[in-house]
Design an enzyme around this catalytic site. Structure first.
Site, PDB file in Angstrom:
ATOM      1  N   ARG A  18       0.233 -24.232  -6.849  1.00 46.03           N
ATOM      2  CA  ARG A  18       1.519 -23.783  -6.304  1.00 46.03           C
ATOM      3  C   ARG A  18       1.391 -23.220  -4.896  1.00 46.03           C
ATOM      4  O   ARG A  18       2.352 -23.266  -4.126  1.00 46.03           O
ATOM      5  CB  ARG A  18       2.187 -22.797  -7.270  1.00 46.03           C
ATOM      6  CG  ARG A  18       2.624 -23.486  -8.574  1.00 46.03           C
ATOM      7  CD  ARG A  18       3.231 -22.530  -9.576  1.00 46.03           C
ATOM      8  NE  ARG A  18       2.373 -21.400  -9.894  1.00 46.03           N
ATOM      9  CZ  ARG A  18       1.449 -21.390 -10.851  1.00 46.03           C
ATOM     10  NH1 ARG A  18       1.256 -22.450 -11.597  1.00 46.03           N
ATOM     11  NH2 ARG A  18       0.727 -20.315 -11.075  1.00 46.03           N
ATOM     12  N   GLU A  74      -6.198 -13.774 -14.968  1.00 41.30           N
ATOM     13  CA  GLU A  74      -5.636 -13.006 -16.069  1.00 41.30           C
ATOM     14  C   GLU A  74      -5.791 -13.736 -17.395  1.00 41.30           C
ATOM     15  O   GLU A  74      -5.573 -13.171 -18.456  1.00 41.30           O
ATOM     16  CB  GLU A  74      -4.169 -12.636 -15.808  1.00 41.30           C
ATOM     17  CG  GLU A  74      -3.238 -13.799 -15.612  1.00 41.30           C
ATOM     18  CD  GLU A  74      -3.094 -14.255 -14.161  1.00 41.30           C
ATOM     19  OE1 GLU A  74      -1.971 -14.606 -13.787  1.00 41.30           O
ATOM     20  OE2 GLU A  74      -4.080 -14.295 -13.415  1.00 41.30           O
TER      21      GLU A  74
END
Length: 182
Positions: free
Chosen positions: A63, A100
């Site tokens: 992205r 994460e």
């Protein structure tokens, strides 16, 4: 175009429990479906960096490519791609990092940068800072320096911006979300 944080945030979709339970994914695809929001986003970064002294823009897979390439085009800067492991065809440098979600590897072509280059690194968001820290390490290993780390979104509760700043990397984001913000 004048920056409007409400408009920007309204174009970022919260997707609960993606990619795993307990995570609220910040989906920027609606932002790219809105010509007004996309122009505002790109213009905001261009206004910030038009006079800045850096030589390259680095964009994170995948992205980060979307916004990094638009800003590189607007500022007439070379674009360096930081890819997930195994996606680049020539000689690469690799760096492991924690996300994460777990461990990953980031790669860049070994001939992407030279001594003395200065790189503005882009991603769509700053969460733990792992991807941008890995990119910064690769930039430094190539003899260049990081000018700043930029993102559309910051998730300050995950500490990524703080980790980057603690590593001597200035950060900038257009907006921030609390983890429980919808």
């Amino acid at each position: 175009m004048i920056f409007d944080e409400f408009t920007l945030k309204s174009q970022i979709r919260a997707v609960p429990d993606f990619p795993k339970a307990g995570v609220v994914f910040r989906d920027i695809t609606p932002l790219f479906q809105s010509p007004r929001a996309l122009r505002m986003t790109v213009d905001s970064f261009v206004q910030r960096y038009i006079e800045a002294d850096f030589s390259h823009i680095g964009a994170m897979d995948a992205r980060g490519f979307l916004i990094g390439s638009a800003v590189a085009y607007a500022l007439n800067k070379p674009l360096i791609l930081f890819r997930k492991q195994g996606k680049l065809p020539a000689d690469v440098l690799a760096e492991a990092y924690q996300t994460e979600y777990g461990e990953a590897f980031l790669e860049v072509h070994a001939d992407s940068l030279c001594e003395g280059d200065s790189v503005l690194i882009f991603d769509d968001l700053i969460a733990t800072g792992g991807t941008l820290l890995a990119a910064a390490s690769l930039v430094r290993r190539l003899g260049a320096r990081v000018f700043e780390a930029a993102a559309i979104i910051d998730l300050p509760e995950l500490g990524g911006s703080t980790r980057l700043q603690d590593a001597g990397i200035a950060t900038f984001s257009l907006t921030a979300f609390a983890l429980d913000e919808r």
